[in-house]
Design a protein around this motif. Sequence first.
Motif, PDB file in Angstrom:
ATOM      1  N   TYR A 148       0.735  -1.140   0.077  1.00  0.00           N
ATOM      2  CA  TYR A 148       0.014   0.054  -0.125  1.00  0.00           C
ATOM      3  C   TYR A 148       0.731   1.042  -0.146  1.00  0.00           C
ATOM      4  N   CYS A 149       1.825   1.483   0.792  1.00  0.00           N
ATOM      5  CA  CYS A 149       2.855   2.465   1.124  1.00  0.00           C
ATOM      6  C   CYS A 149       3.652   2.646  -0.291  1.00  0.00           C
ATOM      7  N   ASP A 150       4.060   1.535  -0.861  1.00  0.00           N
ATOM      8  CA  ASP A 150       4.826   1.641  -1.885  1.00  0.00           C
ATOM      9  C   ASP A 150       4.122   2.199  -3.201  1.00  0.00           C
ATOM     10  N   ASP A 151       2.986   1.749  -3.279  1.00  0.00           N
ATOM     11  CA  ASP A 151       1.937   1.868  -4.648  1.00  0.00           C
ATOM     12  C   ASP A 151       1.592   3.412  -4.628  1.00  0.00           C
ATOM     13  N   ARG A 152       1.142   3.739  -3.105  1.00  0.00           N
ATOM     14  CA  ARG A 152       0.741   5.297  -3.216  1.00  0.00           C
ATOM     15  C   ARG A 152       1.909   6.249  -2.906  1.00  0.00           C
ATOM     16  N   TYR A 153       2.650   5.979  -2.048  1.00  0.00           N
ATOM     17  CA  TYR A 153       3.547   7.050  -1.555  1.00  0.00           C
ATOM     18  C   TYR A 153       5.056   6.728  -2.023  1.00  0.00           C
ATOM     19  N   ASP A 154       5.499   5.696  -2.691  1.00  0.00           N
ATOM     20  CA  ASP A 154       6.726   5.198  -2.886  1.00  0.00           C
ATOM     21  C   ASP A 154       7.572   5.135  -1.502  1.00  0.00           C
ATOM     22  N   CYS A 183       3.441   5.173   6.671  1.00  0.00           N
ATOM     23  CA  CYS A 183       3.965   5.140   5.303  1.00  0.00           C
ATOM     24  C   CYS A 183       5.239   6.161   5.519  1.00  0.00           C
TER      25      CYS A 183
END
Length: 81
Positions: A53-59, A80
């Motif tokens: 989730y954090c990678d997809d939305r906030y890198d 995140c």
Amino acid sequence: MSKLSMLAAAAALLSLPAACTVYNTTETTEPTVSFNYTQAEEAEQVADKADDYCDDRYDTDAYLIDTDKTSGGYEATFACR
């Protein structure tokens, strides 16, 4: 407006005291995500979901900040960063 008038207006603005300066200070918070799960063994799967989730939305990566026991199991909250 004449050049002399514009220079006078600019000089007047520059002579204002520092107390008139406005600073934009805002407090920022990290985005969070929470997941519920029923068995302690699922904690690793939930951590993977939070990381995705954090990678997809906030890198960014997900870091566990809280785990609570609920009536149906557990709730894990991740930040995140």
